[in-house]
Scaffold this motif. Structure first.
Motif, PDB file in Angstrom:
ATOM      1  N   UNK A 128      46.657  30.942  53.979  1.00 40.83           N
ATOM      2  CA  UNK A 128      46.688  29.911  52.960  1.00 40.83           C
ATOM      3  C   UNK A 128      45.372  29.641  52.277  1.00 40.83           C
ATOM      4  N   UNK A 129      44.290  30.285  52.737  1.00 44.63           N
ATOM      5  CA  UNK A 129      42.977  30.033  52.135  1.00 44.63           C
ATOM      6  C   UNK A 129      42.276  31.369  51.868  1.00 44.63           C
ATOM      7  N   UNK A 130      42.088  31.699  50.603  1.00 45.64           N
ATOM      8  CA  UNK A 130      41.332  32.893  50.198  1.00 45.64           C
ATOM      9  C   UNK A 130      41.856  34.152  50.892  1.00 45.64           C
ATOM     10  N   UNK A 131      43.185  34.272  50.936  1.00 45.68           N
ATOM     11  CA  UNK A 131      43.803  35.379  51.677  1.00 45.68           C
ATOM     12  C   UNK A 131      44.873  36.115  50.884  1.00 45.68           C
ATOM     13  N   UNK A 132      44.942  35.902  49.563  1.00 47.35           N
ATOM     14  CA  UNK A 132      45.979  36.563  48.773  1.00 47.35           C
ATOM     15  C   UNK A 132      45.579  38.009  48.502  1.00 47.35           C
ATOM     16  N   UNK A 133      46.485  38.926  48.811  1.00 46.01           N
ATOM     17  CA  UNK A 133      46.223  40.354  48.661  1.00 46.01           C
ATOM     18  C   UNK A 133      46.588  40.817  47.249  1.00 46.01           C
ATOM     19  N   UNK A 160      40.032  41.327  48.372  1.00 45.73           N
ATOM     20  CA  UNK A 160      40.323  40.702  47.088  1.00 45.73           C
ATOM     21  C   UNK A 160      40.387  39.175  47.175  1.00 45.73           C
ATOM     22  N   UNK A 161      40.256  38.637  48.386  1.00 43.17           N
ATOM     23  CA  UNK A 161      40.237  37.186  48.568  1.00 43.17           C
ATOM     24  C   UNK A 161      38.849  36.581  48.462  1.00 43.17           C
ATOM     25  N   UNK A 162      37.846  37.389  48.088  1.00 45.42           N
ATOM     26  CA  UNK A 162      36.461  36.897  47.989  1.00 45.42           C
ATOM     27  C   UNK A 162      36.416  35.553  47.264  1.00 45.42           C
ATOM     28  N   UNK A 163      35.634  34.630  47.824  1.00 42.57           N
ATOM     29  CA  UNK A 163      35.483  33.349  47.152  1.00 42.57           C
ATOM     30  C   UNK A 163      35.084  32.243  48.108  1.00 42.57           C
ATOM     31  N   UNK A 164      34.979  31.045  47.561  1.00 42.34           N
ATOM     32  CA  UNK A 164      34.636  29.870  48.347  1.00 42.34           C
ATOM     33  C   UNK A 164      35.483  28.684  47.929  1.00 42.34           C
ATOM     34  N   UNK A 165      35.873  27.873  48.907  1.00 41.92           N
ATOM     35  CA  UNK A 165      36.677  26.682  48.625  1.00 41.92           C
ATOM     36  C   UNK A 165      36.281  25.578  49.592  1.00 41.92           C
ATOM     37  N   UNK A 186      35.196  26.710  44.598  1.00 38.04           N
ATOM     38  CA  UNK A 186      33.815  26.900  44.159  1.00 38.04           C
ATOM     39  C   UNK A 186      33.703  28.145  43.292  1.00 38.04           C
ATOM     40  N   UNK A 187      34.294  29.229  43.760  1.00 37.04           N
ATOM     41  CA  UNK A 187      34.303  30.481  42.996  1.00 37.04           C
ATOM     42  C   UNK A 187      35.320  31.408  43.632  1.00 37.04           C
ATOM     43  N   UNK A 188      36.031  32.160  42.804  1.00 42.44           N
ATOM     44  CA  UNK A 188      36.866  33.259  43.270  1.00 42.44           C
ATOM     45  C   UNK A 188      36.718  34.387  42.266  1.00 42.44           C
ATOM     46  N   UNK A 189      37.315  35.519  42.569  1.00 46.09           N
ATOM     47  CA  UNK A 189      37.261  36.620  41.608  1.00 46.09           C
ATOM     48  C   UNK A 189      37.916  36.224  40.291  1.00 46.09           C
ATOM     49  N   UNK A 190      38.911  35.341  40.356  1.00 47.76           N
ATOM     50  CA  UNK A 190      39.602  34.921  39.139  1.00 47.76           C
ATOM     51  C   UNK A 190      38.700  34.124  38.204  1.00 47.76           C
ATOM     52  N   UNK A 191      37.624  33.527  38.739  1.00 43.52           N
ATOM     53  CA  UNK A 191      36.732  32.726  37.891  1.00 43.52           C
ATOM     54  C   UNK A 191      35.597  33.545  37.289  1.00 43.52           C
ATOM     55  N   UNK A 192      35.427  34.792  37.749  1.00 46.03           N
ATOM     56  CA  UNK A 192      34.308  35.589  37.229  1.00 46.03           C
ATOM     57  C   UNK A 192      34.722  36.956  36.699  1.00 46.03           C
ATOM     58  N   UNK A 193      35.958  37.374  36.959  1.00 43.98           N
ATOM     59  CA  UNK A 193      36.411  38.677  36.474  1.00 43.98           C
ATOM     60  C   UNK A 193      37.434  38.481  35.360  1.00 43.98           C
ATOM     61  N   UNK A 194      37.168  39.027  34.176  1.00 45.49           N
ATOM     62  CA  UNK A 194      38.118  38.882  33.062  1.00 45.49           C
ATOM     63  C   UNK A 194      39.486  39.458  33.412  1.00 45.49           C
ATOM     64  N   UNK A 224      33.617  36.297  52.454  1.00 48.15           N
ATOM     65  CA  UNK A 224      32.371  36.951  52.049  1.00 48.15           C
ATOM     66  C   UNK A 224      32.490  38.470  52.029  1.00 48.15           C
ATOM     67  N   UNK A 225      33.700  38.991  51.802  1.00 47.38           N
ATOM     68  CA  UNK A 225      33.899  40.445  51.781  1.00 47.38           C
ATOM     69  C   UNK A 225      33.056  41.085  50.685  1.00 47.38           C
ATOM     70  N   UNK A 226      32.252  42.063  51.065  1.00 46.40           N
ATOM     71  CA  UNK A 226      31.392  42.750  50.107  1.00 46.40           C
ATOM     72  C   UNK A 226      32.128  43.896  49.418  1.00 46.40           C
TER      73      UNK A 226
END
Length: 341
Positions: free
Chosen positions: A178-183, A213-218, A245-253, A301-303
């Protein structure tokens, strides 16, 4: 209430011994690697990641295993070695050359400087050089349909994440459900039991990786003063008071973005990439302070990117306040540790 000690964490996970992974040239108090040090658990991959860890400017570096690091899970490694010999006629000497003998990966890590601490599952205590105490719960275990890689249990089976309420930081390889785990397939890949354990303990910080792909902070705000009877992300998170705080959806077009939104995201991503990390601060004087028992900062924090050919994702730098050490004789230049019995 006595103010805690500001402590800076560097968080990363899933480096997979890949080329091009960079860590910021930034002194921090604690660095944490949340597992998948390697891609195929080969000895030379461990050596690559250990060199990366040595380059980090931190007096304490905490490391756990991930499912790809299966040679650190002796029964799994033995089973894979037996299967390789039986089904593929792979010579034992070739296995030893690539992967080492059982226990070799552990020994390689144990030979590293005292600043690098490899943690097994359980609760661990550290006295930091900045005068703070740090209580950590660590677990490399993740659910899987087959459970045939390192530190896995079959999805649906029980695994006990014994996190107590005084833990400051939870370090796991996989995310809670339920937290930063969507594939990429739009499914939630996290663990229900892990979420329930974290919801009951309500630590200051929970960091993990595994779902790239769940990279981010909440920053999650919990509902009420006590967890529900069967905690889940539906019942226990107050989403109206929580903040992404940030996810890939907020920084990747994305294809659906307007031209203006795409430009904003491209500019945002370029700025973060130049800086080399995503920083967030949740100390008592900050706009969104962490509050023990009321909020938890979750960080994936997946790189390694969720796209096969994607660029490496950014590590996280997090500022939080930890309890002041009660040991008046604490040395301020190093960290000491002990593990719960």
């Amino acid at each position: 209430m006595q103010q805690g000690i500001r402590t800076t964490f560097l968080l990363l996970s899933d480096t997979h011994a890949k080329n091009g992974v960079a860590v910021p040239d930034l002194p921090v108090d604690v660095a944490i690697h949340c597992g998948d040090l390697t891609d195929g658990s080969k000895i030379h991959e461990f050596e690559t990641t250990l060199a990366l860890l040595r380059s980090i400017k931190a007096p304490l570096k905490i490391v756990i295993a991930g499912n790809h690091d299966f040679t650190l899970d002796d029964p799994v490694y033995q089973e894979k070695a037996d299967t390789a010999r039986r089904l593929f006629s792979i010579a034992p000497e070739l296995m030893r050359k690539e992967y080492g003998n059982p226990g070799d990966a552990h020994r390689l890590i144990s030979q590293e400087p005292e600043s690098i601490h490899f943690l097994d599952e359980g609760t661990h205590y550290f006295r930091l050089g900045n005068g703070a105490d740090l209580t950590v719960y660590a677990s490399p275990f993740t659910p899987s349909m087959e459970a045939d890689w390192g530190f896995q249990y079959k999805r649906g089976d029980h695994h006990d994440f014994a996190i107590h309420s005084k833990v400051d930081v939870v370090i796991t390889h996989g995310p809670p459900k339920g937290v930063l785990d969507i594939t990429n397939s739009r499914q939630r890949g996290g663990c229900e039991q892990l979420f329930a354990a974290v919801a009951r303990a309500r630590p200051l910080l929970h960091c993990f990786g595994h779902i790239h792909e769940g990279w981010g902070g909440k920053l999650v705000t919990w509902r009420g003063t006590e967890p529900s009877e069967n905690p889940s992300h539906f019942t226990d998170i107050d989403n109206s008071a929580s903040s992404v705080i940030e996810t890939l959806a907020t920084i990747e077009p994305r294809q659906s973005d307007s031209a203006e939104m795409k430009r904003e995201k491209e500019c945002r991503l370029r700025s973060l990439t130049e800086e080399g990390y995503r920083r967030t601060s949740h100390c008592s004087q900050d706009e969104s302070p962490a509050r023990r028992g009321q909020t938890t900062l979750f960080v994936n924090a997946a790189i390694q990117s969720g796209d096969e050919d994607g660029r490496p994702q950014l590590p996280w730098v997090v500022d939080m306040e930890l309890p002041r050490s009660t040991d008046a004789g604490l040395e301020t230049s190093s960290a000491s540790s002990r593990t719960a019995a």
